[in-house]
Design a protein around this motif. Sequence first.
Motif, PDB file in Angstrom:
ATOM      1  N   LEU A  96       3.958  -6.367   9.080  1.00 24.91           N
ATOM      2  CA  LEU A  96       2.753  -6.945   9.683  1.00 24.91           C
ATOM      3  C   LEU A  96       3.004  -7.554  11.056  1.00 24.91           C
ATOM      4  CD1 LEU A  96       1.050  -8.477   6.528  1.00 24.91           C
ATOM      5  CD2 LEU A  96       0.582  -6.294   7.669  1.00 24.91           C
ATOM      6  N   GLY A 135      -1.286  -2.894  -1.820  1.00 27.59           N
ATOM      7  CA  GLY A 135      -2.269  -3.863  -1.346  1.00 27.59           C
ATOM      8  C   GLY A 135      -1.709  -5.273  -1.265  1.00 27.59           C
ATOM      9  N   ASP A 136      -0.622  -5.563  -1.982  1.00 25.50           N
ATOM     10  CA  ASP A 136      -0.004  -6.889  -1.926  1.00 25.50           C
ATOM     11  C   ASP A 136       0.716  -7.079  -0.603  1.00 25.50           C
ATOM     12  OD1 ASP A 136      -0.835  -7.321  -4.526  1.00 25.50           O
ATOM     13  OD2 ASP A 136       1.162  -7.116  -5.419  1.00 25.50           O
ATOM     14  N   VAL A 137       0.858  -8.339  -0.204  1.00 26.05           N
ATOM     15  CA  VAL A 137       1.675  -8.682   0.955  1.00 26.05           C
ATOM     16  C   VAL A 137       2.883  -9.445   0.430  1.00 26.05           C
ATOM     17  CG1 VAL A 137       1.810 -10.046   3.079  1.00 26.05           C
ATOM     18  CG2 VAL A 137      -0.257  -8.741   2.573  1.00 26.05           C
ATOM     19  N   HIS A 148       6.905 -10.222   6.802  1.00 24.79           N
ATOM     20  CA  HIS A 148       5.707 -10.001   5.990  1.00 24.79           C
ATOM     21  C   HIS A 148       5.442  -8.503   5.955  1.00 24.79           C
ATOM     22  CE1 HIS A 148       5.309 -14.227   7.195  1.00 24.79           C
ATOM     23  NE2 HIS A 148       4.679 -14.374   6.036  1.00 24.79           N
ATOM     24  N   GLU A 150       3.086  -5.471   4.142  1.00 25.95           N
ATOM     25  CA  GLU A 150       1.977  -5.040   3.292  1.00 25.95           C
ATOM     26  C   GLU A 150       2.441  -3.794   2.561  1.00 25.95           C
ATOM     27  OE1 GLU A 150      -2.594  -3.374   3.384  1.00 25.95           O
ATOM     28  OE2 GLU A 150      -1.700  -4.132   5.254  1.00 25.95           O
TER      29      GLU A 150
END
Length: 156
Positions: A96, A135-137, A148, A150
């Motif tokens: 990210l 979909g989780d970070v 971070h 995704e």
Amino acid sequence: MAVNYYTPEGLQRLKDELQDLKIRGRAEAARQLAEARDKGDLSENAEYDAAKEAQGHLELKISKLEEVIGNARILDETNLDTSKVLIMSKVKLKNLKNNAVLDYVLVAEEEANLAAGKISVKSPIGKGLLGKSAGDVAEITVPAGKLHFEILEVSR
């Protein structure tokens, strides 16, 4: 020692390495010892001491590898939950911070090879991804700071 899971290929590589150490490694160690022994007085023979020490290291490596293989299990991928990141998961991630997309496969520590996109489940990134779903970070602490990612996709 804990049980570790391997792909059939990864376990075979370990077995091949063990066989090579037992045959070629031991033969080379014996040759070096014989060569050093032929050089005279063993009490003052540094080459002999070095050859004995090398032989000890070889036997220790063989012993550890035998233990790893003895505790190894082949991973049965048919029973794994494909919705979560587990060992042997293929994971597509997006960093990210710089939007770089990365593909990794999570593997046992001995099978890790970053150049081939295989990271250990025991590495900081591997640990940080385990149990996550698409979909989780994941916030992962590495020596350089926090990353971070995704999770875009999880597959087998």
